[in-house]
Design an enzyme around this catalytic site. Sequence first.
Site, PDB file in Angstrom:
ATOM      1  N   TYR A 173      78.705  75.302  44.669  1.00  0.00           N
ATOM      2  CA  TYR A 173      78.506  75.587  43.755  1.00  0.00           C
ATOM      3  C   TYR A 173      78.120  73.547  43.621  1.00  0.00           C
ATOM      4  O   TYR A 173      78.041  73.169  42.876  1.00  0.00           O
ATOM      5  CB  TYR A 173      79.919  75.299  43.069  1.00  0.00           C
ATOM      6  N   HIS A 224      75.752  80.722  34.757  1.00  0.00           N
ATOM      7  CA  HIS A 224      76.605  80.770  36.293  1.00  0.00           C
ATOM      8  C   HIS A 224      76.090  79.450  37.209  1.00  0.00           C
ATOM      9  O   HIS A 224      74.715  79.475  37.126  1.00  0.00           O
ATOM     10  CB  HIS A 224      76.257  81.836  36.847  1.00  0.00           C
TER      11      HIS A 224
HETATM   12  C1  DHK Z   1      81.551  80.570  38.888  1.00  0.00           C
HETATM   13  C2  DHK Z   1      82.406  81.497  39.606  1.00  0.00           C
HETATM   14  O1  DHK Z   1      83.662  80.745  39.943  1.00  0.00           O
HETATM   15  C3  DHK Z   1      82.138  82.902  40.080  1.00  0.00           C
HETATM   16  O2  DHK Z   1      83.577  83.164  40.107  1.00  0.00           O
HETATM   17  C4  DHK Z   1      80.745  83.290  39.834  1.00  0.00           C
HETATM   18  C5  DHK Z   1      79.251  81.117  39.027  1.00  0.00           C
HETATM   19  C6  DHK Z   1      79.689  82.634  39.903  1.00  0.00           C
HETATM   20  C7  DHK Z   1      79.309  80.281  38.354  1.00  0.00           C
HETATM   21  O3  DHK Z   1      77.915  80.502  39.579  1.00  0.00           O
HETATM   22  O4  DHK Z   1      78.982  79.144  37.880  1.00  0.00           O
HETATM   23  O5  DHK Z   1      80.218  83.946  40.937  1.00  0.00           O
END
Ligand code: DHK
Length: 145
Positions: free
Chosen positions: A24, A100
């Site tokens: 992330y 996402h």
């Molecule tokens: C964020 C999350 O918390 C995951 O559960 C998803 C998503 C993906 C993201 O990529 O922002 O699967």
Amino acid sequence: MPRCIHVLNGPNLNRLGKREPEVYGRTTLAEVEAMCRAEAGGDEVVFRQTNHEGQLVDWIHDAIDSEAAGLIINPAGLTFRSIPVLDALKMVKAPIIELHISNIHRREAIYHQSLVSTVATAVIAGLGARGYATAMRAMRDMLDA
Ligand code: DHK
């Protein structure tokens, strides 16, 4: 009345910046909010995050009742199995961009089937946190068209 774009975020996104940075990135949710507001131009922004399914549903209802011009939503883990979130989004008449940070289609299989995509106007996945700025620009372009 100025247009208002609602940006809603689901569970665990409050921990952006320290949550699985290899997936992330290191941008915090506060920085994401600032990016959204920087891209908003003359539009107002409601920016929210919750770890609770019912709160997300209530905020979708709020977007409907306040006649939000557009909805950008990262439902996070509620993307894949939440019928309440899906049912609430079915009531949204404004454009919906599903967002996402990661490319969910390149991840574990549990992340491949989005219920939200069945009602979203558009889907952005894999651009990292800058995807929020892209979504904001895309939403404004749609609304200006
Ligand atoms: C964020 C999350 O918390 C995951 O559960 C998803 C998503 C993906 C993201 O990529 O922002 O699967």
